[in-house]
Write a protein that holds these residues in place. Structure first.
Motif, PDB file in Angstrom:
ATOM      1  N   SER A  30       0.806  -1.219   0.000  1.00 51.17           N
ATOM      2  CA  SER A  30       0.000   0.000   0.000  1.00 51.17           C
ATOM      3  C   SER A  30       0.843   1.275   0.000  1.00 51.17           C
ATOM      4  O   SER A  30       2.053   1.243   0.236  1.00 51.17           O
ATOM      5  CB  SER A  30      -0.892   0.013   1.242  1.00 51.17           C
ATOM      6  OG  SER A  30      -0.084   0.179   2.402  1.00 51.17           O
ATOM      7  N   THR A  31       0.170   2.381  -0.217  1.00 56.54           N
ATOM      8  CA  THR A  31       0.811   3.692  -0.144  1.00 56.54           C
ATOM      9  C   THR A  31       1.356   3.936   1.259  1.00 56.54           C
ATOM     10  O   THR A  31       2.434   4.516   1.419  1.00 56.54           O
ATOM     11  CB  THR A  31      -0.198   4.794  -0.530  1.00 56.54           C
ATOM     12  OG1 THR A  31      -0.665   4.527  -1.853  1.00 56.54           O
ATOM     13  CG2 THR A  31       0.429   6.168  -0.490  1.00 56.54           C
ATOM     14  N   GLU A  32       0.638   3.479   2.264  1.00 52.93           N
ATOM     15  CA  GLU A  32       1.099   3.653   3.647  1.00 52.93           C
ATOM     16  C   GLU A  32       2.411   2.906   3.871  1.00 52.93           C
ATOM     17  O   GLU A  32       3.339   3.433   4.490  1.00 52.93           O
ATOM     18  CB  GLU A  32       0.033   3.167   4.642  1.00 52.93           C
ATOM     19  CG  GLU A  32      -1.230   4.003   4.662  1.00 52.93           C
ATOM     20  CD  GLU A  32      -2.183   3.713   3.494  1.00 52.93           C
ATOM     21  OE1 GLU A  32      -2.119   2.613   2.882  1.00 52.93           O
ATOM     22  OE2 GLU A  32      -2.977   4.607   3.168  1.00 52.93           O
ATOM     23  N   ASP A  33       2.490   1.668   3.371  1.00 50.65           N
ATOM     24  CA  ASP A  33       3.736   0.902   3.491  1.00 50.65           C
ATOM     25  C   ASP A  33       4.856   1.572   2.705  1.00 50.65           C
ATOM     26  O   ASP A  33       6.001   1.617   3.145  1.00 50.65           O
ATOM     27  CB  ASP A  33       3.542  -0.536   3.002  1.00 50.65           C
ATOM     28  CG  ASP A  33       2.718  -1.360   3.969  1.00 50.65           C
ATOM     29  OD1 ASP A  33       2.839  -1.153   5.190  1.00 50.65           O
ATOM     30  OD2 ASP A  33       1.949  -2.220   3.498  1.00 50.65           O
ATOM     31  N   GLN A  34       4.520   2.087   1.545  1.00 50.55           N
ATOM     32  CA  GLN A  34       5.507   2.805   0.734  1.00 50.55           C
ATOM     33  C   GLN A  34       6.067   3.993   1.518  1.00 50.55           C
ATOM     34  O   GLN A  34       7.278   4.193   1.572  1.00 50.55           O
ATOM     35  CB  GLN A  34       4.853   3.287  -0.551  1.00 50.55           C
ATOM     36  CG  GLN A  34       5.689   4.260  -1.345  1.00 50.55           C
ATOM     37  CD  GLN A  34       4.834   4.961  -2.369  1.00 50.55           C
ATOM     38  OE1 GLN A  34       4.322   4.333  -3.263  1.00 50.55           O
ATOM     39  NE2 GLN A  34       4.691   6.260  -2.236  1.00 50.55           N
ATOM     40  N   ASP A  35       5.197   4.761   2.129  1.00 50.34           N
ATOM     41  CA  ASP A  35       5.645   5.928   2.897  1.00 50.34           C
ATOM     42  C   ASP A  35       6.528   5.524   4.072  1.00 50.34           C
ATOM     43  O   ASP A  35       7.517   6.196   4.373  1.00 50.34           O
ATOM     44  CB  ASP A  35       4.443   6.737   3.389  1.00 50.34           C
ATOM     45  CG  ASP A  35       3.694   7.405   2.250  1.00 50.34           C
ATOM     46  OD1 ASP A  35       4.261   7.526   1.137  1.00 50.34           O
ATOM     47  OD2 ASP A  35       2.529   7.797   2.468  1.00 50.34           O
ATOM     48  N   ARG A  36       6.192   4.422   4.713  1.00 51.56           N
ATOM     49  CA  ARG A  36       7.027   3.948   5.828  1.00 51.56           C
ATOM     50  C   ARG A  36       8.411   3.551   5.322  1.00 51.56           C
ATOM     51  O   ARG A  36       9.415   3.850   5.960  1.00 51.56           O
ATOM     52  CB  ARG A  36       6.358   2.778   6.538  1.00 51.56           C
ATOM     53  CG  ARG A  36       5.172   3.234   7.377  1.00 51.56           C
ATOM     54  CD  ARG A  36       4.571   2.115   8.146  1.00 51.56           C
ATOM     55  NE  ARG A  36       5.400   1.809   9.316  1.00 51.56           N
ATOM     56  CZ  ARG A  36       5.142   0.812  10.145  1.00 51.56           C
ATOM     57  NH1 ARG A  36       4.096   0.034   9.939  1.00 51.56           N
ATOM     58  NH2 ARG A  36       5.920   0.580  11.181  1.00 51.56           N
ATOM     59  N   SER A  39      10.611   6.440   4.617  1.00 52.30           N
ATOM     60  CA  SER A  39      11.109   7.139   5.803  1.00 52.30           C
ATOM     61  C   SER A  39      12.525   6.678   6.158  1.00 52.30           C
ATOM     62  O   SER A  39      13.242   7.377   6.869  1.00 52.30           O
ATOM     63  CB  SER A  39      10.164   6.944   6.995  1.00 52.30           C
ATOM     64  OG  SER A  39      10.251   5.622   7.502  1.00 52.30           O
TER      65      SER A  39
END
Length: 156
Positions: A30-36, A39
């Motif tokens: 997901s986009t959330e995993d991508q953002d993590r 980081s």
């Protein structure tokens, strides 16, 4: 990363000082995993045929900054097949033949050869719309950073 995501983030956070960089291989999350993942300063996101399978995957790939993108094939697996959403962006294909009829000017049908990273690059270029030269330079720099090929940095 599916169910291993939380463990992966925890392990990476605790051991980041041990790695000069890394690639999250065959990213399909997901986009959330991508953002993590983004980081982590020197974490790159690997994109191959599996990463370009659905329209949702394409939208996630669209959000990966080119300077953190690593195109890959995962040879001999994870090719782009005609049922994948990304296949519509592949404009030319190399000839392929069954392994029993293999010829040097073709690839083996059903096997994702390393040279077919070209298909991933084509999808990323067409779908993401960034300039080919910039993409190639960014990719080259990504590989030299991750795999510590400092002598190649002198060429650029």
């Amino acid at each position: 990363m599916c169910a291993a995501g939380e463990d992966f983030y925890e392990i990476m956070t605790q051991n980041l000082h041990r790695f000069p960089g890394g690639v999250t291989h065959s990213f399909t999350d997901s986009t959330e995993d991508q953002d993590r993942l983004l980081s982590f300063e020197k974490m790159f996101i690997g994109v191959n045929g599996s990463s370009l399978k659905t329209n949702g995957n394409l939208e996630v790939v669209r959000g990966i900054p080119v300077e953190r993108l690593m195109m890959e094939t995962d040879s001999p697996y994870c090719d782009i097949i005609n049922t994948h959403a990304g296949s519509q962006y592949v404009k030319s294909v190399w000839p392929s033949k069954k392994k029993e009829k293999y010829e040097p000017d073709s690839t083996v049908k059903g096997r994702n050869e390393p040279c077919l990273v070209r298909y991933v690059a084509t999808v990323c270029h067409q779908f993401l719309g960034f300039l080919a030269r910039y993409r190639l330079v960014a990719e080259f720099l990504n590989m030299t950073i991750v795999f510590q090929c400092r002598e190649y940095l002198l060429i650029i």
